[in-house]
Design a protein around this motif. Structure first.
Motif, mmCIF file in Angstrom:
data_model
loop_
_atom_site.group_PDB
_atom_site.id
_atom_site.type_symbol
_atom_site.label_atom_id
_atom_site.label_comp_id
_atom_site.label_asym_id
_atom_site.label_seq_id
_atom_site.Cartn_x
_atom_site.Cartn_y
_atom_site.Cartn_z
ATOM 1 N N PRO A 97 0.913 -1.354 0.046
ATOM 2 C CA PRO A 97 0.160 0.122 -0.053
ATOM 3 C C PRO A 97 0.912 1.235 0.163
ATOM 4 N N GLU A 98 1.997 1.236 0.818
ATOM 5 C CA GLU A 98 2.680 2.529 0.740
ATOM 6 C C GLU A 98 3.428 2.942 -0.495
ATOM 7 N N LYS A 99 3.703 1.847 -1.263
ATOM 8 C CA LYS A 99 4.507 1.836 -2.627
ATOM 9 C C LYS A 99 3.112 2.344 -3.628
ATOM 10 N N SER A 100 2.230 1.702 -3.438
ATOM 11 C CA SER A 100 1.119 2.316 -4.268
ATOM 12 C C SER A 100 0.663 3.753 -3.797
ATOM 13 N N SER A 101 0.708 4.086 -2.900
ATOM 14 C CA SER A 101 0.625 5.508 -2.600
ATOM 15 C C SER A 101 1.403 6.555 -3.065
ATOM 16 N N VAL A 102 2.775 5.969 -3.356
ATOM 17 C CA VAL A 102 3.965 6.913 -3.790
ATOM 18 C C VAL A 102 3.688 6.921 -5.106
ATOM 19 N N VAL A 103 3.332 5.965 -5.826
ATOM 20 C CA VAL A 103 3.050 5.682 -7.278
ATOM 21 C C VAL A 103 2.150 6.789 -7.644
ATOM 22 N N ALA A 104 0.845 6.699 -6.924
ATOM 23 C CA ALA A 104 -0.104 7.685 -7.066
ATOM 24 C C ALA A 104 -0.052 9.026 -6.939
ATOM 25 N N GLY A 105 0.923 9.612 -6.024
ATOM 26 C CA GLY A 105 1.361 10.761 -5.884
ATOM 27 C C GLY A 105 2.212 11.125 -6.994
#
Length: 157
Positions: A97-105
């Motif tokens: 989830p943290e990587k997904s959040s960084v990618v979305a940002g």
């Protein structure tokens, strides 16, 4: 200029000292050097958790674009999982989830920047796959039309 563009996208205000410290122990799978000790950033790729320097993965892709089909260039150089873009990051993040959040940002930050190809010629070689903003002269968002393919017999499909 490129590093300035990416700095906003890869800042991590929620990262803990423990995460950052753990990132210092990570070694690039290409150059075999500790990523953060070489004053580099991580090049995160979607679909895999390989550890790569941003500079190494960019160089690997640039060298291969002239030699190989694009579908082979857009893969992780170590595990070969497809990844259409590389995310600069100041710490290592495995899939989750943290990587997904960084990618979305990162993608959101890129979408706010104008595409240099589209700004110059009103066309972009990446079309609707481009991560940057395509804006018409009147300020509205440009909507890409699907490309029409021609078959070998010359008919449109």
């Amino acid at each position: 200029k490129c590093k300035k563009i990416h700095t906003e996208a890869d800042r991590a205000p929620d990262s803990t000292a423990k995460e950052v410290a753990a990132s210092f122990e990570k070694t690039c799978g290409i150059c075999m050097e500790p990523v953060l000790e070489t004053n580099s950033r991580f090049g995160l790729m979607m679909g895999c958790s390989c550890i790569l320097c941003l500079d190494c993965v960019r160089e690997w892709r640039a060298n291969r674009e002239e030699q190989f089909a694009i579908e082979n260039v857009r893969r992780c150089p170590t595990c070969r999982v497809p990844s259409f873009f590389v995310i600069p990051c100041n710490r290592y993040l495995p899939n989750g989830p943290e990587k997904s959040s960084v990618v979305a940002g990162y993608l959101q930050a890129m979408k706010s920047k104008p595409c240099r190809y589209f700004a110059e010629s009103r066309e972009c070689p990446y079309g609707s796959s481009c991560f940057y903003r395509h804006e018409n002269v009147d300020g509205t968002e440009h909507v890409h039309q699907p490309r029409i393919k021609q078959s070998a017999s010359g008919t449109r499909t």
